[in-house]
Design a protein around this motif. Sequence first.
Motif, mmCIF file in Angstrom:
data_model
loop_
_atom_site.group_PDB
_atom_site.id
_atom_site.type_symbol
_atom_site.label_atom_id
_atom_site.label_comp_id
_atom_site.label_asym_id
_atom_site.label_seq_id
_atom_site.Cartn_x
_atom_site.Cartn_y
_atom_site.Cartn_z
ATOM 1 N N GLU A 175 -51.862 38.164 -18.852
ATOM 2 C CA GLU A 175 -52.315 37.693 -20.928
ATOM 3 C C GLU A 175 -51.450 36.625 -20.845
ATOM 4 N N ASP A 176 -51.241 36.053 -22.123
ATOM 5 C CA ASP A 176 -50.435 35.627 -22.990
ATOM 6 C C ASP A 176 -50.069 36.363 -23.977
ATOM 7 N N PRO A 177 -48.439 36.109 -24.679
ATOM 8 C CA PRO A 177 -47.873 37.186 -25.673
ATOM 9 C C PRO A 177 -48.250 37.205 -26.166
ATOM 10 N N VAL A 178 -48.265 37.973 -26.988
ATOM 11 C CA VAL A 178 -48.474 37.575 -28.506
ATOM 12 C C VAL A 178 -47.160 36.632 -29.653
ATOM 13 N N THR A 179 -47.828 36.362 -29.964
ATOM 14 C CA THR A 179 -47.067 34.868 -30.485
ATOM 15 C C THR A 179 -47.500 34.874 -32.518
ATOM 16 N N VAL A 180 -46.463 34.841 -32.740
ATOM 17 C CA VAL A 180 -46.129 33.978 -34.290
ATOM 18 C C VAL A 180 -45.280 33.585 -34.767
ATOM 19 N N GLU A 181 -46.254 32.342 -35.349
ATOM 20 C CA GLU A 181 -44.902 31.690 -35.599
ATOM 21 C C GLU A 181 -44.367 31.772 -36.882
ATOM 22 N N ALA A 182 -43.229 31.655 -37.368
ATOM 23 C CA ALA A 182 -42.469 31.819 -38.694
ATOM 24 C C ALA A 182 -41.967 30.543 -39.000
ATOM 25 N N VAL A 183 -40.766 30.754 -40.540
ATOM 26 C CA VAL A 183 -39.788 30.282 -40.807
ATOM 27 C C VAL A 183 -38.891 31.150 -41.636
ATOM 28 N N VAL A 184 -37.895 30.625 -40.961
ATOM 29 C CA VAL A 184 -36.431 31.275 -41.338
ATOM 30 C C VAL A 184 -36.086 31.409 -42.858
ATOM 31 N N VAL A 185 -35.825 32.749 -43.221
ATOM 32 C CA VAL A 185 -35.540 32.947 -45.219
ATOM 33 C C VAL A 185 -34.131 32.687 -45.049
ATOM 34 N N ALA A 186 -34.085 34.254 -44.425
ATOM 35 C CA ALA A 186 -32.614 34.448 -44.688
ATOM 36 C C ALA A 186 -31.870 34.956 -42.824
ATOM 37 N N VAL A 197 -30.575 41.514 -39.139
ATOM 38 C CA VAL A 197 -32.551 41.186 -39.143
ATOM 39 C C VAL A 197 -31.908 40.165 -40.067
ATOM 40 N N VAL A 198 -33.437 39.393 -39.822
ATOM 41 C CA VAL A 198 -34.093 37.681 -40.092
ATOM 42 C C VAL A 198 -35.238 37.869 -40.733
ATOM 43 N N ASP A 199 -34.694 37.257 -41.887
ATOM 44 C CA ASP A 199 -36.688 37.482 -42.815
ATOM 45 C C ASP A 199 -37.469 36.497 -42.704
ATOM 46 N N VAL A 200 -38.339 36.062 -42.228
ATOM 47 C CA VAL A 200 -38.983 34.711 -41.826
ATOM 48 C C VAL A 200 -40.607 35.531 -42.567
ATOM 49 N N SER A 201 -40.773 33.797 -43.191
ATOM 50 C CA SER A 201 -41.896 33.552 -43.946
ATOM 51 C C SER A 201 -42.722 33.436 -42.580
ATOM 52 N N VAL A 202 -44.835 34.114 -43.332
ATOM 53 C CA VAL A 202 -45.249 34.631 -42.370
ATOM 54 C C VAL A 202 -47.207 34.005 -42.720
#
Length: 228
Positions: A175-186, A197-202
């Motif tokens: 099965e394809d791995p679960v993937t969540v697209e996000a944008v780096v904030v800090a 520590v990567v803060d991402v907006s989803v």
Amino acid sequence: MSQNTAQGLSGEATPTSRPMPTLNNSPRPRPKQRRRPWVFALCVALVAAGALGTAFAFTSINDTQEVLVVSQDIKRGETIEAGDLSVVRVSVDPALSPVAGSQKAELEGSRAAVDLWAGTLLTEEATTDSLVPGEGESLVGISLTPAQMPSEPLYAGDAVRIVTTPGDQGEVTNEDPVTVEAVVVAVSRVQETGETVVDVSVPEGDAADLAARAATGRVALVLDTRER
């Protein structure tokens, strides 16, 4: 004047300060004082040094510009008010993208994109007109080891994917791995653990699932292209 007054007690004439007459009874000219070359050279050097100092001061004044500095601490996301910024005249490297002092009134009401500390230079990237996260978005913090993220430095605005990695046994399914697209904030580094520590907006709908997966430590961050 009588002859007795012009002569001393011994009958001899007392000396006077008059120059000795020459053969034609005209006064002998006084010898001219010789100018010392080093005195002239010293004067020239002092004049040159003064001219250089004046030129340096003039150049230094012309190289300065009015820019904005933070006059008191501003937390990220807080509204910038009139008393939060000050105008100073300094010499600044243009590569730092400082904000001109004339823009002070325009920035009132905007928000701090990052934590701003008193006494620091205000740059164009330090302010924003929008809140983070925006409407319909959520902010999730993910702690990653160096092996779970690329060695390329991450910057705010980078498009990334958070991918679920195999379980403790290392099993890999078809099965394809679960993937969540996000944008780096800090991005911040924890010195004690060496993790980042990567803060991402989803999207709000993906936030809970991503937070649960990130808590297991079985995720990896993938950096997508920066070309737009």
